[in-house]
Each structure stands twice: as structure tokens, then as C-alpha cells.
Design an enzyme around this catalytic site. Structure first.
Site, short mmCIF file in Angstrom:
data_model
loop_
_atom_site.label_atom_id
_atom_site.label_comp_id
_atom_site.label_asym_id
_atom_site.label_seq_id
_atom_site.Cartn_x
_atom_site.Cartn_y
_atom_site.Cartn_z
N GLU A 1 0.89 -1.16 0.00
CA GLU A 1 0.00 0.00 0.00
C GLU A 1 0.92 1.20 0.00
O GLU A 1 1.26 1.75 1.04
CB GLU A 1 -0.91 -0.03 1.22
N GLU B 1 4.89 11.11 -1.07
CA GLU B 1 5.59 10.13 -0.25
C GLU B 1 6.58 9.32 -1.08
O GLU B 1 7.49 8.72 -0.54
CB GLU B 1 4.64 9.18 0.50
#
Length: 358
Positions: free
Chosen positions: A121, A130
Site C-alpha cells: 500500500e 511520499e
């Protein structure tokens, strides 16, 4: 407009995932967890007796789902100190003989064998925030078998013009008092950076178009360095054009290749912890159904902060841009082409569309 989002360095990035509050939010994200559970458990035949690599395992929830699906071995790799908690949770669920937790970055992980499936994930806000997709690509190239699978395997980032009443109309009436002067200064705070907000589907001025699409089997790190696209879209309702909304969806493999599970963060789907990402415009523009709006959006990876992106939004004049074919705007040229295409026999559509430019 240019905006930047991301962690300053790798150390801060990984240490942020030691915060239990972050994991609580993810564990309470029902659409996220149900999508992964359905994708794994409904495809037990793909996981049974297979070797799995879980990248960024966090609390170990995906590794445990793989074990429940019958995996022979699961390598759970986690760079932050939450890895020790993952080991406890694995033990709590009785899978210590199947799941091996490794406290390290995937780039430093060593494994003699190849794996059958990689699960992760990795998605961040507006998909790429990110920068964890780099780690998935690294693992894919080093550890995945030639015929191996990636869960998820495809991702799409969408954009659409939208209304942002919480940034604009809200200030018209604060208990009977106009506060638009405050609202104008408040919006200045958000100019030049993406903002994570819930956007109601009723505030989308268009259903959304693909901004970028990746197949994780083939995407390369350099493909993520700079992503740019000019878009022209027709508004589907009257409203006030106040921002650009961004959301994503990911798709998982399936046994039959058809009934694949999809996890979407589109505003008309159940809310996730990702919510939506908005870019607030410096000015608002009233629009009517059929009006065209245009912009250029660029995501540029920062050289000194590879997990961060600058986002540059440039507003364009739709009258000076090429329109898609067909286009739903009410510009006479687009109306004529749309009418012409609608009258073509189905077998002639592909050949004739390629010969027309707006």
C-alpha cells in the site's frame, strides 16, 4: 502557481511512520482495507503456496491477509520502528511460521529467492506524494519472478475542475456577518501548495480525466521525475470554477483478468484517509454547463528532496488550445464534430476520428 509537498529527507519520512496515530487512521480506513482484503482473499488461488513480498508492511495487515489466503511464505519489510509492533501482531494472529518481518528499507533487503507476488500500500496523497512507488519499482526489478504479480498493478491519477465553497462561499455569511476580506487572506495561505480536503461530488464541474496512468509491471523511476499534461474539459453544470481536484484509483489483478478489485478515492466514492487533493485558484470564475476550461499541470520531482514534488498549475485560454475529440463543450466547431461523429457507423468511428483535429 507552484506548490511543494513532501518530507524533507528519508529519515523524517520513515520516522513519521512510527506515529501510531497514522496507522490508526489507515486501520480505520474501511474502503482501503476492504479493497485489499477483497483483492487478496477473493484470489486465494493466486496466493496459495506462493512466496509473497510485502513492502512497507506497517502493522502487518497485508502480510496477514496473504497468510490467511494460503501463502507459503511472506517477507514483510518495514523501514520504521513500527516493525517491532508488526512482529507482535503477526505472533498475535498465529502466523510466525509464515510471516518474516524484516526491519530495513526494501533497498537494503536481501533475498536469495524470487517472489511470486509483491503487495504494497504505497499510495500517498495525489498518488505520488511520499514517493514510495520508487521502492516498489526497486523491489519489482530485484525480487519479482518474470511471471510474478503486483498488488495493485495499475494506478490512475485524475483531475477535474471543481468548486471549493469552504474556501469561497463560506465567508459570505458568518452568523449574518460578511467575512470575505478574511476569506481572501485565508486563501492566500493555500496558494502555492496542494491542500488535502474532502470534495463533495456535487462540487465537481466535470467527471474527471486521466492525468497519468501507470502499469506497475513496466513503469520506471525516471517516468516519475516529471509528469505534465495540458487539459481542456467541458463543464457539465453551472457553477463557479474555483480549483482543481485530484484523486486516484488503483486496480488489482484477478484470477480471470476481468473481475478485478478497484480502490478509488473519487469524491463520489466512500471517503478514505487520502480524501482528495485540491489546488486553490487565485481567482474564481463563473461557468455554465458546456463552458470549456483549460490548464497545464506539472508534477516535478525535487532533486534535493526526491520524495517531494513541486506542482505547477498554469491556467490556459481554452480558445487557444486543442480540444479533445469528441468534446462536450458548446464551441461551434466541437458541436459540429460531435454531431458528425455521432452519425458515423460504428465500424467507421476509429478511422474517421483520427483524421479530424479541433
Amino acid at each position: 502557481m507552484e506548490c511543494t509537498a513532501g518530507h524533507n529527507n528519508a529519515e523524517n519520512y520513515f520516522s513519521s511512520y512510527e506515529d501510531l496515530e497514522i496507522h490508526r487512521l489507515m486501520l480505520e480506513d474501511k474502503p482501503r482495507n476492504i479493497a485489499y482484503k477483497n483483492a487478496i482473499i477473493s484470489n486465494k488461488d493466486l496466493f496459495k503456496n506462493k512466496i509473497i513480498l510485502d513492502i512497507g508492511t506497517g502493522t502487518g495487515i497485508l502480510s496477514i491477509l496473504c497468510a490467511q489466503a494460503g501463502a507459503k511464505k511472506v517477507y514483510a519489510v518495514e523501514a520504521s520502528n513500527i516493525a517491532s509492533l508488526a512482529e507482535e501482531i503477526v505472533k498475535e494472529n498465529g502466523f510466525t511460521d509464515v510471516i518474516q518481518v524484516s526491519h530495513c528499507r526494501i533497498e537494503d533487503f536481501e533475498l536469495d529467492d524470487k517472489v511470486d507476488i509483491i503487495v504494497s500500500e504505497w499510495m500517498g496523497f495525489y498518488l505520488l506524494h511520499e514517493g514510495m512507488l520508487d521502492s516498489v519499482i526497486c523491489a519489482r526489478d530485484r525480487f519479482l519472478k518474470e511471471d510474478g504479480l503486483l498488488f495493485p498493478e495499475e494506478c490512475i491519477l485524475y483531475t477535474a475542475p471543481c468548486q471549493l465553497p469552504s474556501f469561497y462561499q463560506f465567508w459570505d455569511d458568518i452568523y449574518g456577518i460578511k467575512m470575505n476580506s478574511f476569506g481572501k487572506k485565508y486563501r492566500k495561505i493555500f496558494e502555492g501548495k496542494p491542500e488535502i480536503r474532502e470534495v463533495l461530488s456535487e462540487n465537481l464541474l466535470n467527471e474527471g480525466n486521466e492525468f497519468v496512468k501507470f502499469n506497475l509491471n513496466f513503469v520506471k523511476n525516471e517516468d516519475l521525475d516529471r509528469i505534465s499534461q495540458r487539459q481542456v474539459v467541458a463543464c457539465i453544470k453551472d457553477g463557479i470554477y474555483q480549483g482543481i481536484c485530484m484523486w486516484f484509483c488503483v486496480k488489482f489483478p484477478s484470477i480471470n483478468g476481468k473481475d478485478c478489485v478497484t480502490l478509488s478515492t473519487k469524491p463520489d466514492n466512500p471517503l478514505t484517509h487520502w480524501k482528495q487533493t485540491v489546488i486553490v485558484l487565485p481567482v474564481e470564475l463563473p461557468v455554465e454547463s458546456g463552458d470549456a476550461v483549460a490548464w497545464e499541470l506539472t508534477l516535478q520531482r525535487l532533486i534535493d528532496k526526491p520524495r517531494s514534488y513541486s506542482i505547477l498549475l498554469t491556467m490556459l485560454d481554452p480558445d487557444e488550445e486543442s480540444h479533445p475529440i469528441p468534446c462536450d463543450c458548446h464551441r461551434p466547431k466541437c458541436l459540429i464534430i460531435k454531431t458528425y461523429l455521432s452519425q458515423l457507423p460504428p465500424e467507421d468511428d476509429d478511422n474517421d476520428e483520427n483524421d479530424i483535429a479541433t
